[in-house]
Design a protein around this motif. Structure first.
Motif, PDB file in Angstrom:
ATOM      1  N   THR A 192      -1.018   1.355   6.655  1.00  0.00           N
ATOM      2  CA  THR A 192      -0.742   1.819   5.291  1.00  0.00           C
ATOM      3  C   THR A 192      -2.002   1.814   4.431  1.00  0.00           C
ATOM      4  O   THR A 192      -2.109   2.581   3.476  1.00  0.00           O
ATOM      5  N   GLY A 193      -2.974   0.972   4.774  1.00  0.00           N
ATOM      6  CA  GLY A 193      -4.244   0.984   4.040  1.00  0.00           C
ATOM      7  C   GLY A 193      -4.940   2.330   4.184  1.00  0.00           C
ATOM      8  O   GLY A 193      -5.595   2.817   3.255  1.00  0.00           O
TER       9      GLY A 193
ATOM     10  N   TYR B 226      -3.932   4.737   1.411  1.00  0.00           N
ATOM     11  CA  TYR B 226      -4.640   4.580   0.126  1.00  0.00           C
ATOM     12  C   TYR B 226      -6.091   5.062   0.257  1.00  0.00           C
ATOM     13  O   TYR B 226      -6.643   5.654  -0.673  1.00  0.00           O
ATOM     14  N   ARG B 227      -6.677   4.820   1.414  1.00  0.00           N
ATOM     15  CA  ARG B 227      -8.060   5.281   1.638  1.00  0.00           C
ATOM     16  C   ARG B 227      -8.114   6.809   1.671  1.00  0.00           C
ATOM     17  O   ARG B 227      -9.037   7.422   1.119  1.00  0.00           O
TER      18      ARG B 227
ATOM     19  N   VAL C  68     -11.435   2.149  -3.438  1.00  0.00           N
ATOM     20  CA  VAL C  68     -10.004   2.294  -3.119  1.00  0.00           C
ATOM     21  C   VAL C  68      -9.079   1.462  -4.018  1.00  0.00           C
ATOM     22  O   VAL C  68      -7.934   1.853  -4.277  1.00  0.00           O
TER      23      VAL C  68
ATOM     24  N   ALA D 158      -5.280   1.947  -5.334  1.00  0.00           N
ATOM     25  CA  ALA D 158      -4.235   1.047  -4.839  1.00  0.00           C
ATOM     26  C   ALA D 158      -3.596   0.212  -5.953  1.00  0.00           C
ATOM     27  O   ALA D 158      -2.508  -0.340  -5.764  1.00  0.00           O
TER      28      ALA D 158
ATOM     29  N   ARG E 297       1.468   3.609  -6.096  1.00  0.00           N
ATOM     30  CA  ARG E 297       2.131   2.640  -5.214  1.00  0.00           C
ATOM     31  C   ARG E 297       3.577   3.038  -4.960  1.00  0.00           C
ATOM     32  O   ARG E 297       4.066   2.966  -3.829  1.00  0.00           O
TER      33      ARG E 297
ATOM     34  N   GLY F 150      -0.330  -3.889   6.101  1.00  0.00           N
ATOM     35  CA  GLY F 150      -0.885  -3.582   4.787  1.00  0.00           C
ATOM     36  C   GLY F 150      -0.960  -4.811   3.903  1.00  0.00           C
ATOM     37  O   GLY F 150      -1.430  -5.887   4.333  1.00  0.00           O
ATOM     38  N   ARG F 151      -0.522  -4.646   2.658  1.00  0.00           N
ATOM     39  CA  ARG F 151      -0.574  -5.761   1.709  1.00  0.00           C
ATOM     40  C   ARG F 151       0.810  -6.119   1.160  1.00  0.00           C
ATOM     41  O   ARG F 151       1.018  -7.225   0.690  1.00  0.00           O
ATOM     42  N   ASP F 152       1.731  -5.146   1.211  1.00  0.00           N
ATOM     43  CA  ASP F 152       3.058  -5.366   0.606  1.00  0.00           C
ATOM     44  C   ASP F 152       4.170  -4.959   1.560  1.00  0.00           C
ATOM     45  O   ASP F 152       5.268  -4.638   1.124  1.00  0.00           O
TER      46      ASP F 152
ATOM     47  N   ARG G  67     -12.594  -7.108  -3.626  1.00  0.00           N
ATOM     48  CA  ARG G  67     -11.506  -6.130  -3.429  1.00  0.00           C
ATOM     49  C   ARG G  67     -10.161  -6.857  -3.362  1.00  0.00           C
ATOM     50  O   ARG G  67      -9.179  -6.426  -3.973  1.00  0.00           O
TER      51      ARG G  67
ATOM     52  N   ASP H 150      -6.902  -6.206  -5.626  1.00  0.00           N
ATOM     53  CA  ASP H 150      -5.651  -5.776  -4.980  1.00  0.00           C
ATOM     54  C   ASP H 150      -4.528  -6.798  -5.182  1.00  0.00           C
ATOM     55  O   ASP H 150      -3.354  -6.428  -5.222  1.00  0.00           O
TER      56      ASP H 150
HETATM   57  N1  LIG Z   1       0.199  -1.706   1.817  1.00  0.00           N
HETATM   58  C1  LIG Z   1      -1.054  -1.646   1.291  1.00  0.00           C
HETATM   59  C2  LIG Z   1      -2.145  -1.316   2.085  1.00  0.00           C
HETATM   60  C3  LIG Z   1      -3.381  -1.267   1.513  1.00  0.00           C
HETATM   61  N2  LIG Z   1      -3.524  -1.509   0.208  1.00  0.00           N
HETATM   62  C4  LIG Z   1      -4.839  -1.386  -0.420  1.00  0.00           C
HETATM   63  C5  LIG Z   1      -5.723  -2.574  -0.270  1.00  0.00           C
HETATM   64  C6  LIG Z   1      -7.079  -2.051   0.063  1.00  0.00           C
HETATM   65  O1  LIG Z   1      -7.948  -2.140  -1.026  1.00  0.00           O
HETATM   66  C7  LIG Z   1      -6.870  -0.580   0.404  1.00  0.00           C
HETATM   67  C8  LIG Z   1      -7.272  -0.228   1.825  1.00  0.00           C
HETATM   68  O2  LIG Z   1      -6.625  -1.112   2.735  1.00  0.00           O
HETATM   69  P1  LIG Z   1      -7.329  -1.581   4.107  1.00  0.00           P
HETATM   70  O3  LIG Z   1      -7.603  -0.350   4.893  1.00  0.00           O
HETATM   71  O4  LIG Z   1      -8.601  -2.260   3.728  1.00  0.00           O
HETATM   72  O5  LIG Z   1      -6.332  -2.499   4.741  1.00  0.00           O
HETATM   73  O6  LIG Z   1      -5.514  -0.292   0.178  1.00  0.00           O
HETATM   74  C9  LIG Z   1      -2.444  -1.828  -0.560  1.00  0.00           C
HETATM   75  O7  LIG Z   1      -2.593  -2.077  -1.777  1.00  0.00           O
HETATM   76  N3  LIG Z   1      -1.215  -1.888  -0.011  1.00  0.00           N
END
Ligand SMILES: Nc1ccn([C@H]2C[C@H](O)[C@@H](COP(=O)(O)O)O2)c(=O)n1
Ligand SMILES: Nc1ncnc2c1ncn2[C@@H]1O[C@H](COP(=O)(O)OP(=O)(O)OP(=O)(O)O)[C@@H](O)[C@H]1O
Length: 234
Positions: free
Chosen positions: A39-40, A43-44, A103, A107, A113, A138-140, A189, A193
């Motif tokens: 999922t990152g 956003y990228r 990014v 994000a 979102r 991802g993050r969420d 970052r 985030d």
């Molecule tokens: N579910 C997600 C996935 C990613 N992000 C944000 C956090 C990072 O700044 C950006 C890129 O993610 P990465 O490729 O470094 O894992 O996207 C988010 O907020 N929620």
């Protein structure tokens, strides 16, 4: 290959930058023979698309519009999860430092979102059905996108370990100067985030896997052990 789950299995993995989410999730998906969702990368890809089109990343409405229109195609084969926007392969471009540093603007845009989370839920359902299961990272994902996932993991590691890993990946060494040059892409970052997502501390029901003292293979095994233990929890 380990075992192919009989029912579509959704595995949600969150964690801070450099914890190993992408590499470990891909290896776990390959081992289980299921699909993979980064999922990152979404956003990228949106960040790349906005920069290509000269959209000011601080213009929240313009970025949200771009998100809704983003012609994104994501590969879900963990062996080669390609990212394409409007027919252009951007796998390498979205890993460049200029994207990593920008990014968070995208994000932390709450309209973006909502749109991404909507897309991600649909993708997870589709991949799980088509590929017998999915590892989404991802993050969420454990908290907002797929809080009902059968397996939910917070993959974490100490700041020191995460900085050293990313520094080695980007600069080929983990010396003090290289580590310092990496700090903005990892620690700063994460600080930005984490204003919109909870990925530092595990939410209720989410299993923490701390990889600070594990090598890559051991980290993969640790996540596979959580998957194998599903259903044993009460
Ligand atoms: N579910 C997600 C996935 C990613 N992000 C944000 C956090 C990072 O700044 C950006 C890129 O993610 P990465 O490729 O470094 O894992 O996207 C988010 O907020 N929620
Ligand atoms: N347990 C581990 N031990 C050592 N190195 C690891 C381990 N896990 C991952 N790595 C390496 O650390 C680097 C960062 O991993 P990865 O890109 O998977 O992290 P990430 O959590 O997805 O980061 P980001 O969210 O910033 O994209 C990679 O070079 C990866 O091979």
């Amino acid at each position: 290959m380990t075992t192919i789950p009989a029912e579509p299995l959704v595995i949600a993995i969150d964690g801070p930058s450099g914890s190993g989410k992408s590499s470990v999730s891909r290896a776990v998906a390959r081992s289980l023979g299921v699909g993979y969702l980064d999922t990152g990368a979404m956003y990228r890809a949106l960040t790349w698309w906005c920069l290509e089109r000269g959209i000011d990343l601080t213009d929240q409405d313009a970025v949200a519009r771009a998100s809704r229109e983003l012609p994104l195609e994501l590969g879900t084969d963990p062996a080669s999860p390609g990212v394409t926007v409007d027919g252009t392969a951007i796998d390498t471009a979205i890993r460049e430092s200029r994207i990593s540093e920008a990014v968070s603007h995208v994000a932390t845009n709450l309209q973006v979102r909502a749109d991404m989370q909507h897309r991600q839920r649909a993708l997870i359902a589709r991949i799980a059905l088509a590929q017998g299961g999915v590892v989404a990272e991802g993050r969420d994902i454990t908290t907002v996108v797929a809080p009902d996932a059968e397996v939910r993991v917070l993959l974490t590691a100490s700041e020191e370990a995460r900085l050293a890993r990313r520094s080695k990946e980007l600069h080929g060494d983990a010396g003090a100067a290289a580590v310092e040059a990496t700090r903005a892409q990892v620690v700063h970052r994460d600080a930005r985030d984490s204003t919109v997502s909870q990925f530092i501390v595990a939410a209720d029901g989410v299993t923490t896997v701390d990889t600070s003292d594990l090598d890559f293979e051991q980290s993969v095994e640790a996540v596979l052990a959580v998957v194998a233990a599903r259903g044993e929890r009460v």
